[in-house]
Design a protein around this motif. Structure first.
Motif, mmCIF file in Angstrom:
data_model
loop_
_atom_site.group_PDB
_atom_site.id
_atom_site.type_symbol
_atom_site.label_atom_id
_atom_site.label_comp_id
_atom_site.label_asym_id
_atom_site.label_seq_id
_atom_site.Cartn_x
_atom_site.Cartn_y
_atom_site.Cartn_z
ATOM 1 N N SER A 180 4.880 7.120 2.786
ATOM 2 C CA SER A 180 4.298 7.407 1.471
ATOM 3 C C SER A 180 4.630 6.324 0.464
ATOM 4 C CB SER A 180 4.792 8.771 0.968
ATOM 5 O OG SER A 180 4.431 9.809 1.855
ATOM 6 N N ALA A 181 5.900 5.922 0.419
ATOM 7 C CA ALA A 181 6.322 4.910 -0.550
ATOM 8 C C ALA A 181 5.646 3.569 -0.279
ATOM 9 C CB ALA A 181 7.843 4.755 -0.509
ATOM 10 N N GLY A 182 5.520 3.203 0.989
ATOM 11 C CA GLY A 182 4.857 1.949 1.326
ATOM 12 C C GLY A 182 3.395 1.947 0.927
ATOM 13 N N ILE A 183 2.716 3.052 1.216
ATOM 14 C CA ILE A 183 1.303 3.160 0.845
ATOM 15 C C ILE A 183 1.127 3.145 -0.663
ATOM 16 C CG2 ILE A 183 -0.672 4.742 0.835
ATOM 17 C CD1 ILE A 183 0.196 5.595 3.678
ATOM 18 N N LEU A 184 1.936 3.940 -1.373
ATOM 19 C CA LEU A 184 1.812 4.010 -2.834
ATOM 20 C C LEU A 184 2.115 2.668 -3.486
ATOM 21 C CD1 LEU A 184 3.442 7.465 -3.641
ATOM 22 C CD2 LEU A 184 1.049 6.828 -3.963
ATOM 23 N N ASN A 185 3.156 2.006 -3.025
ATOM 24 C CA ASN A 185 3.525 0.716 -3.600
ATOM 25 C C ASN A 185 2.387 -0.291 -3.425
ATOM 26 O OD1 ASN A 185 5.618 -1.123 -4.741
ATOM 27 N ND2 ASN A 185 5.355 -2.155 -2.778
#
Length: 236
Positions: free
Chosen positions: A202-207
């Protein structure tokens, strides 16, 4: 990403995750199951707050379904199907963002993941229930798909994809009797890796998505590679 870090949803995700691991270690039923089923929805709420991709939200909600159904012994295959749907969402997102050309250019990770998945399936095969066996190779293929396509697009998301592969590998080996699935350490390893997996995905996609929005807002092409900066005009 300052607002993202301070979000009550991601703080709640962190708190509930820690509480769940403590309850899991203490075998505190049914509270360990209840907290388990709160983890993915809190992360999904964080994604929605940041206007993240709806495919990511769908993937996390399917993870919730998997968490819920795997708690019921007779619905193990249904839980696998729900997680399979989550991986289809992940793979679809990464492919839409251009993972395949990068994967073709650098296929080593895919080769390693495929080899690891084949080894895991072979090791687990004889110990698996007959009604589960047909689904395991298909699910392993989806795990490899998420791990490989996520790594091709973003290192942080790629770490999440790898952790998901390892976590579910432990589940399969536990179901096959290769590990004691009732041991405290086994459940803690699976859940720790899973929590980190969905967080890093999630964090990788959002970033990546937020960075692209900023590039677009500054007047640059939003499809530009995230590891490149726009070139400054050369002097005449």
């Amino acid at each position: 990403m300052d607002d993202a870090v301070k979000s009550p949803w991601i703080i709640g995700f962190g708190v509930v995750s820690v509480v769940h691991l403590v309850l899991n270690a203490a075998d505190a039923a049914p509270w360990d199951s209840i907290t388990k089923c709160l983890i993915a929805p809190l992360l999904a709420a964080w994604v929605l707050q940041l206007d993240g991709p709806r495919l990511l939200v769908a993937a996390l909600l399917f993870c919730l379904g998997g968490d819920l159904f795997l708690e019921i012994e007779s619905l193990f295959v249904v839980g696998m199907a729900s997680f399979a749907a989550a991986h289809i969402c992940f793979i679809t997102f990464f492919v839409q963002r251009g993972a395949l050309p990068r994967l073709r250019a650098k296929p080593l990770a895919l080769i390693v993941y495929v080899a690891a998945a084949i080894a895991m399936v072979i090791w687990a095969w004889d110990g698996l229930e007959a009604d589960v066996r047909p689904f395991v190779p298909v699910y392993a293929l989806l795990l490899v798909g998420t791990a490989a396509t996520s790594l091709a697009l973003d290192r942080r998301a790629g770490l999440g994809g790898l952790l998901f592969l390892v976590s579910d590998g432990f589940i399969a080996l536990g179901e096959a009797g290769r590990f004691d699935k009732d041991a405290t350490w086994h459940g803690l390893v699976i859940m720790s890796l899973y929590i980190l997996a969905i967080f890093f995905l999630s964090a990788g996609i959002l970033n990546r998505e937020i960075r692209h929005r900023r590039i677009a807002a500054d007047g640059f092409d939003p499809t530009i590679r995230t590891d490149c900066w726009p070139r400054l005009p050369e002097r005449a």
